[in-house]
Every structure is written in structure tokens, then in C-alpha cells.
Design a protein around this motif. Structure first.
Motif, PDB file in Angstrom:
ATOM      1  N   LEU A 180       3.041   4.653 -15.127  1.00 61.92           N
ATOM      2  CA  LEU A 180       2.499   5.955 -15.500  1.00 61.92           C
ATOM      3  C   LEU A 180       1.468   5.767 -16.607  1.00 61.92           C
ATOM      4  O   LEU A 180       1.359   4.700 -17.204  1.00 61.92           O
ATOM      5  CB  LEU A 180       3.602   6.935 -15.904  1.00 61.92           C
ATOM      6  CG  LEU A 180       4.579   6.555 -17.025  1.00 61.92           C
ATOM      7  CD1 LEU A 180       3.969   6.697 -18.408  1.00 61.92           C
ATOM      8  CD2 LEU A 180       5.828   7.451 -16.938  1.00 61.92           C
ATOM      9  N   ILE A 181       0.727   6.839 -16.838  1.00 58.53           N
ATOM     10  CA  ILE A 181      -0.266   6.861 -17.936  1.00 58.53           C
ATOM     11  C   ILE A 181       0.339   7.664 -19.067  1.00 58.53           C
ATOM     12  O   ILE A 181       0.757   8.816 -18.876  1.00 58.53           O
ATOM     13  CB  ILE A 181      -1.585   7.487 -17.478  1.00 58.53           C
ATOM     14  CG1 ILE A 181      -2.163   6.708 -16.272  1.00 58.53           C
ATOM     15  CG2 ILE A 181      -2.601   7.506 -18.614  1.00 58.53           C
ATOM     16  CD1 ILE A 181      -3.332   7.399 -15.602  1.00 58.53           C
ATOM     17  N   TRP A 234       4.618   7.516  -6.483  1.00 60.76           N
ATOM     18  CA  TRP A 234       4.168   8.867  -6.823  1.00 60.76           C
ATOM     19  C   TRP A 234       5.343   9.837  -6.829  1.00 60.76           C
ATOM     20  O   TRP A 234       5.487  10.667  -7.751  1.00 60.76           O
ATOM     21  CB  TRP A 234       3.089   9.328  -5.850  1.00 60.76           C
ATOM     22  CG  TRP A 234       2.662  10.757  -6.085  1.00 60.76           C
ATOM     23  CD1 TRP A 234       2.958  11.850  -5.340  1.00 60.76           C
ATOM     24  CD2 TRP A 234       1.888  11.234  -7.193  1.00 60.76           C
ATOM     25  NE1 TRP A 234       2.413  12.985  -5.887  1.00 60.76           N
ATOM     26  CE2 TRP A 234       1.745  12.633  -7.042  1.00 60.76           C
ATOM     27  CE3 TRP A 234       1.296  10.624  -8.295  1.00 60.76           C
ATOM     28  CZ2 TRP A 234       1.049  13.420  -7.946  1.00 60.76           C
ATOM     29  CZ3 TRP A 234       0.594  11.418  -9.199  1.00 60.76           C
ATOM     30  CH2 TRP A 234       0.473  12.789  -9.009  1.00 60.76           C
ATOM     31  N   PHE A 235       6.207   9.739  -5.826  1.00 61.32           N
ATOM     32  CA  PHE A 235       7.371  10.633  -5.780  1.00 61.32           C
ATOM     33  C   PHE A 235       8.366  10.293  -6.885  1.00 61.32           C
ATOM     34  O   PHE A 235       9.061  11.187  -7.392  1.00 61.32           O
ATOM     35  CB  PHE A 235       8.018  10.600  -4.398  1.00 61.32           C
ATOM     36  CG  PHE A 235       7.328  11.501  -3.409  1.00 61.32           C
ATOM     37  CD1 PHE A 235       7.685  12.838  -3.297  1.00 61.32           C
ATOM     38  CD2 PHE A 235       6.297  11.025  -2.616  1.00 61.32           C
ATOM     39  CE1 PHE A 235       7.042  13.686  -2.404  1.00 61.32           C
ATOM     40  CE2 PHE A 235       5.650  11.863  -1.715  1.00 61.32           C
ATOM     41  CZ  PHE A 235       6.021  13.201  -1.609  1.00 61.32           C
ATOM     42  N   TRP A 236       8.446   9.023  -7.263  1.00 62.58           N
ATOM     43  CA  TRP A 236       9.267   8.666  -8.435  1.00 62.58           C
ATOM     44  C   TRP A 236       8.771   9.406  -9.669  1.00 62.58           C
ATOM     45  O   TRP A 236       9.560   9.964 -10.440  1.00 62.58           O
ATOM     46  CB  TRP A 236       9.202   7.142  -8.667  1.00 62.58           C
ATOM     47  CG  TRP A 236       9.720   6.749 -10.021  1.00 62.58           C
ATOM     48  CD1 TRP A 236      11.030   6.537 -10.375  1.00 62.58           C
ATOM     49  CD2 TRP A 236       8.952   6.555 -11.222  1.00 62.58           C
ATOM     50  NE1 TRP A 236      11.124   6.221 -11.719  1.00 62.58           N
ATOM     51  CE2 TRP A 236       9.853   6.224 -12.264  1.00 62.58           C
ATOM     52  CE3 TRP A 236       7.591   6.619 -11.519  1.00 62.58           C
ATOM     53  CZ2 TRP A 236       9.433   5.964 -13.573  1.00 62.58           C
ATOM     54  CZ3 TRP A 236       7.164   6.358 -12.820  1.00 62.58           C
ATOM     55  CH2 TRP A 236       8.078   6.033 -13.823  1.00 62.58           C
ATOM     56  N   LEU A 237       7.453   9.433  -9.863  1.00 57.88           N
ATOM     57  CA  LEU A 237       6.888  10.082 -11.041  1.00 57.88           C
ATOM     58  C   LEU A 237       7.182  11.580 -11.045  1.00 57.88           C
ATOM     59  O   LEU A 237       7.461  12.159 -12.103  1.00 57.88           O
ATOM     60  CB  LEU A 237       5.377   9.843 -11.112  1.00 57.88           C
ATOM     61  CG  LEU A 237       4.670  10.422 -12.342  1.00 57.88           C
ATOM     62  CD1 LEU A 237       5.182   9.758 -13.621  1.00 57.88           C
ATOM     63  CD2 LEU A 237       3.156  10.266 -12.225  1.00 57.88           C
ATOM     64  N   GLN A 238       7.158  12.215  -9.869  1.00 59.35           N
ATOM     65  CA  GLN A 238       7.442  13.649  -9.806  1.00 59.35           C
ATOM     66  C   GLN A 238       8.857  13.948 -10.266  1.00 59.35           C
ATOM     67  O   GLN A 238       9.118  14.980 -10.899  1.00 59.35           O
ATOM     68  CB  GLN A 238       7.225  14.199  -8.384  1.00 59.35           C
ATOM     69  CG  GLN A 238       5.845  13.944  -7.803  1.00 59.35           C
ATOM     70  CD  GLN A 238       4.729  14.177  -8.799  1.00 59.35           C
ATOM     71  OE1 GLN A 238       4.531  15.291  -9.272  1.00 59.35           O
ATOM     72  NE2 GLN A 238       3.993  13.113  -9.136  1.00 59.35           N
ATOM     73  N   GLN A 255      -0.604   9.318 -13.187  1.00 56.11           N
ATOM     74  CA  GLN A 255      -0.536   7.973 -12.631  1.00 56.11           C
ATOM     75  C   GLN A 255      -1.924   7.643 -12.093  1.00 56.11           C
ATOM     76  O   GLN A 255      -2.624   8.537 -11.607  1.00 56.11           O
ATOM     77  CB  GLN A 255       0.486   7.989 -11.486  1.00 56.11           C
ATOM     78  CG  GLN A 255       1.066   6.663 -11.066  1.00 56.11           C
ATOM     79  CD  GLN A 255       2.184   6.883 -10.037  1.00 56.11           C
ATOM     80  OE1 GLN A 255       1.918   7.328  -8.913  1.00 56.11           O
ATOM     81  NE2 GLN A 255       3.413   6.607 -10.420  1.00 56.11           N
ATOM     82  N   PHE A 256      -2.323   6.386 -12.174  1.00 56.56           N
ATOM     83  CA  PHE A 256      -3.595   6.001 -11.543  1.00 56.56           C
ATOM     84  C   PHE A 256      -3.303   5.835 -10.055  1.00 56.56           C
ATOM     85  O   PHE A 256      -2.889   4.778  -9.599  1.00 56.56           O
ATOM     86  CB  PHE A 256      -4.119   4.708 -12.164  1.00 56.56           C
ATOM     87  CG  PHE A 256      -5.426   4.234 -11.572  1.00 56.56           C
ATOM     88  CD1 PHE A 256      -6.339   5.121 -10.999  1.00 56.56           C
ATOM     89  CD2 PHE A 256      -5.762   2.888 -11.593  1.00 56.56           C
ATOM     90  CE1 PHE A 256      -7.534   4.683 -10.454  1.00 56.56           C
ATOM     91  CE2 PHE A 256      -6.965   2.429 -11.058  1.00 56.56           C
ATOM     92  CZ  PHE A 256      -7.841   3.329 -10.484  1.00 56.56           C
ATOM     93  N   LEU A 258       0.827  -1.210   0.000  1.00 59.29           N
ATOM     94  CA  LEU A 258       0.000   0.000   0.000  1.00 59.29           C
ATOM     95  C   LEU A 258       0.860   1.259   0.000  1.00 59.29           C
ATOM     96  O   LEU A 258       0.620   2.206  -0.757  1.00 59.29           O
ATOM     97  CB  LEU A 258      -0.919  -0.005   1.218  1.00 59.29           C
ATOM     98  CG  LEU A 258      -1.849   1.189   1.406  1.00 59.29           C
ATOM     99  CD1 LEU A 258      -2.921   1.189   0.329  1.00 59.29           C
ATOM    100  CD2 LEU A 258      -2.497   1.167   2.786  1.00 59.29           C
ATOM    101  N   TYR A 259       1.868   1.266   0.846  1.00 54.13           N
ATOM    102  CA  TYR A 259       2.750   2.430   0.979  1.00 54.13           C
ATOM    103  C   TYR A 259       3.534   2.664  -0.316  1.00 54.13           C
ATOM    104  O   TYR A 259       3.663   3.802  -0.783  1.00 54.13           O
ATOM    105  CB  TYR A 259       3.690   2.189   2.154  1.00 54.13           C
ATOM    106  CG  TYR A 259       4.786   3.190   2.309  1.00 54.13           C
ATOM    107  CD1 TYR A 259       4.524   4.486   2.736  1.00 54.13           C
ATOM    108  CD2 TYR A 259       6.112   2.841   2.037  1.00 54.13           C
ATOM    109  CE1 TYR A 259       5.544   5.411   2.887  1.00 54.13           C
ATOM    110  CE2 TYR A 259       7.135   3.759   2.190  1.00 54.13           C
ATOM    111  CZ  TYR A 259       6.847   5.036   2.606  1.00 54.13           C
ATOM    112  OH  TYR A 259       7.858   5.944   2.748  1.00 54.13           O
ATOM    113  N   GLU A 260       4.039   1.587  -0.904  1.00 54.27           N
ATOM    114  CA  GLU A 260       4.790   1.704  -2.140  1.00 54.27           C
ATOM    115  C   GLU A 260       3.920   2.267  -3.261  1.00 54.27           C
ATOM    116  O   GLU A 260       4.350   3.106  -4.051  1.00 54.27           O
ATOM    117  CB  GLU A 260       5.349   0.339  -2.564  1.00 54.27           C
ATOM    118  CG  GLU A 260       6.299  -0.282  -1.554  1.00 54.27           C
ATOM    119  CD  GLU A 260       5.582  -1.190  -0.562  1.00 54.27           C
ATOM    120  OE1 GLU A 260       4.815  -0.663   0.286  1.00 54.27           O
ATOM    121  OE2 GLU A 260       5.786  -2.414  -0.615  1.00 54.27           O
ATOM    122  N   ALA A 261       2.672   1.784  -3.308  1.00 53.67           N
ATOM    123  CA  ALA A 261       1.759   2.235  -4.359  1.00 53.67           C
ATOM    124  C   ALA A 261       1.325   3.678  -4.132  1.00 53.67           C
ATOM    125  O   ALA A 261       1.260   4.477  -5.072  1.00 53.67           O
ATOM    126  CB  ALA A 261       0.539   1.320  -4.420  1.00 53.67           C
TER     127      ALA A 261
END
Length: 376
Positions: A374-375, A129-133, A141-142, A121-124
Motif C-alpha cells: 500500500l501507499i 486490491w481486494f485485500w486492501l479494500q 495502492q499503485f 499478473l492476476y495476484e497484482a
């Protein structure tokens, strides 16, 4: 759905550790940002719709199991059944669940549902999310896991007894502690009064017949990252039945039905040939190619895959005495020897995002890697 190789961030270990992600690597990498999966918006819509529909089907299946008194098939102790039925009839809400989905050739199939103690849960919610930033802020990202968790703790306030909300997990697992503390942080942001107490340190006041923490404060509400089947098979867990406080346990007792692979044959019985479901039975039935799964196993333990009379793969573990279910074999997609499993989260009755686990084999287990998405 595409698997794309990329370059990890410089000092990525330091970046994820800033977030409190201390279990990113063991002797093998767990977090892997050398690749990511790209989904189209159409694919994400499909996953989101499937998650919502599967959740509704699961709730209907819980009602069916309760109405038909099918508890023996789920290996649920008789002593807890009145508490389970009360938690359902009084509509005690559930925070989360993770549908494990295989997505191949445009088909989306439910492999199992992790309803009681879902990890990752924490990883998702946070780490990817911070990786995507850092990777590309212009992409999406969904992932609304974090916001939905905070909002739903606010809803849960209305069901709680006056007093603190305790959070508990085992002492020895950094992964469980990180996930528990993440959930507690979301509860704090929802303005709840919280306290951590390890499950090893939970006490029982035999005079008052109530649960207590290390300061002898009575426990009125508690979130546990600890499987119900373990808790109820321990002498300590049997105190739940004697508890004068009728402590609110989160997740609620009715989630024992959904955290159990016996739900898969029930779903197939109720919704035969549903496009998201695979055939599933309590015996091999008419299945030639199948996965044999213990009804209570975790992290891919004690699973056997059979195809055309040949054993494809199997894993070891400590489960199986409680019985098995047989599910039609649906192999994960193969990306050059990498097999991704989509974990689709339901938070507070709503689809909330996905996380992907990737293995070098068909069975996803505790050595499988978490990879971002990512989307695009």
C-alpha cells in the motif's frame, strides 16, 4: 519502503478463493498477508518513472537488435525471424511486461524483464486490491492493472483478424489457467468474442494449413501463456511458418527479444552507466561480484550468485545450454531475512502497478511468496 507485520483476515483463504485464486497455498504459503510493504508516494513516483523510462529503452533495444541482426545471441530460430521482423515493422502492440526491480538505499535497479509469459499478473491486479479494500479502504495502492488491461484489449481489436480471440495455456497448471482466464475475462469486458483452448488441444489442419480448435474452427487470433522458445522448439510450433491465416499471436513475435536475458547486455551497451541498469555482459568481463543467468531461464532457475570469489547462492533447473549472461551483483534489500523483489508492470505502453515477491534467500524463485503493498 517498510515491511510491516499485520494480522491476516479471518478465513482469508475463503476470501481469496471467492476471487478464483485457487493456488494461494501449496505445501508452503504462496499468498502471504501476514505482512505488507508500505511505500511513500515519492517512492511510487520513482518506480513509475523508472518503469516508463525502462520500457522506452527496451523498445529502442529491440530496434537495435533487429537493425544489427543480433538474433544468434538471443538463440532465436532463423525460421521465425521474418515473422518477428514483420510483427515489429507492422507495429503489432504488446499487452504487458513485468520489470523485476531491486530497490535498496534509494537506488532502483533492473534485474530482468519478463516480457512473454509474466506470472503474478492476476495476484497484482486483483487479489492484492481486494485485500486492501478489506484491510484499509482509505489507503491507496499503485495498481491500475485491471482497468488498463480492459482498455488495451479494446485497442488490440483494431489489429485482429475477423473472428474469435482464442486463449491458450497448458492443462496441468492451475496458476497458468487462472492468469489466462483472468486475461480472457478482461477481453470479454472489452467486448471481444473469446474462447479457451488448452495448448495440448490446439490442432493443425494439414490440408488447409491452418490452426484449429477442438471444434475444428480456424484460429485467427490467439493469446498464449506459453513461452515462445518452447513453442518454436516443438514440431507443432513450426506450423506457425506454414500457417495460411497468418494468425495474430499475442504477445507478438518481437517480444522474443525482450523475454530473453540477452537483452540485459544489449541495454548496458546502449545505455552504459544508466542509473537503473547494472553492468551486464555475455562473459564475465570486469565483474568480480556477479549473477550468472541463463538467457532463457524462468522462475529463478539455474542462477548463480558470486561475491568476492565465493559462490553465495545457486539454483538448479533445466536451462543453460543456450548460454549465459553475467550481470553485476546487486543484492536485494534484507528485511530480517526476507528479500523483496518489486515486479513493476507495463500495460499497454504505460506503467500500471506493482506486485512484490518475497523470498528467504537472495534468488527469487517459484517458491517465493506474493505479499501485498500500500501507499502510506
Amino acid at each position: 519502503m517498510e515491511r510491516i507485520k499485520t494480522t491476516p483476515r479471518n478465513n482469508w483463504q475463503k476470501e481469496v478463493e471467492k476471487l478464483g485464486f485457487g493456488f494461494h497455498s501449496t505445501n508452503i504459503p504462496y499468498w502471504d498477508e501476514s505482512v505488507y510493504y508500505k511505500f511513500s508516494i515519492h517512492e511510487i513516483d520513482q518506480i513509475e518513472r523508472a518503469t516508463a523510462e525502462l520500457w522506452d529503452m527496451c523498445l529502442a533495444a529491440v530496434q537495435y537488435v533487429i537493425d544489427q541482426k543480433l538474433y544468434a545471441k538471443f538463440h532465436i530460430p532463423e525460421s521465425i525471424i521474418p515473422h518477428l521482423e514483420k510483427s515489429w515493422n507492422d507495429d503489432y502492440p504488446a499487452i504487458y511486461g513485468r520489470f523485476d526491480l531491486a530497490y535498496k538505499d534509494g537506488q532502483l535497479k533492473l534485474l530482468e524483464f519478463n516480457a512473454d509469459t509474466p506470472t503474478s499478473l492476476y495476484e497484482a491486479g486483483i487479489v492484492q486490491w481486494f485485500w486492501l479494500q478489506d484491510f484499509d479502504k482509505s489507503k491507496d495502492q499503485f495498481n491500475s492493472i485491471h482497468e488498463k488491461l480492459i482498455a488495451y484489449w479494446g485497442v488490440l481489436k483494431n489489429y485482429m483478424h475477423p473472428g474469435k480471440l482464442h486463449f491458450t495455456c497448458v492443462k496441468q497448471s492451475l496458476e497458468d489457467l487462472t492468469t489466462t482466464e483472468y486475461l480472457r475475462d478482461c477481453a470479454i469486458q472489452a467486448k471481444l468474442d473469446t474462447q479457451l483452448v488448452f495448448i495440448d488441444d490446439l490442432g493443425w489442419d494439414s490440408n488447409k494449413q491452418v490452426f484449429v480448435d477442438l471444434e475444428d474452427e480456424e484460429i485467427k487470433n490467439i493469446f498464449k501463456l506459453y513461452p515462445y522458445e518452447w513453442l518454436l522448439n516443438e514440431n507443432f510450433g513450426k506450423n506457425i511458418i506454414e500457417d495460411r491465416n497468418n494468425t495474430l499471436w499475442i504477445e507478438p513475435f518481437w517480444k522474443m527479444i525482450l523475454s530473453n536475458k540477452a537483452i540485459l547486455p544489449i541495454l548496458w551497451q546502449l545505455y552504459p552507466y544508466h542509473p537503473y541498469l547494472l553492468k551486464a555482459y555475455f562473459d564475465q568481463g570486469d565483474l568480480q561480484d556477479y549473477a550468472k543467468k541463463p538467457i532463457l531461464s524462468r522462475e529463478g532457475a539455474n542462477i548463480e550468485l558470486h561475491k568476492s570469489g565465493i559462490s553465495l547462492e545457486q539454483t538448479k533447473g533445466e536451462y543453460g545450454t543456450e548460454g549465459y549472461i553475467y550481470q553485476e551483483l546487486f543484492e536485494l534489500p534484507n528485511f530480517e531475512g526476507n528479500y523483496p523483489l518489486i515486479g513493476s508492470w507495463i500495460i499497454g505502453q504505460q506503467p500500471a502497478g506493482i506486485g512484490l515477491r518475497e523470498a528467504n534467500r537472495l534468488i527469487t524463485d517459484n517458491k517465493s511468496r506474493f505479499v501485498p503493498h500500500l501507499i502510506g
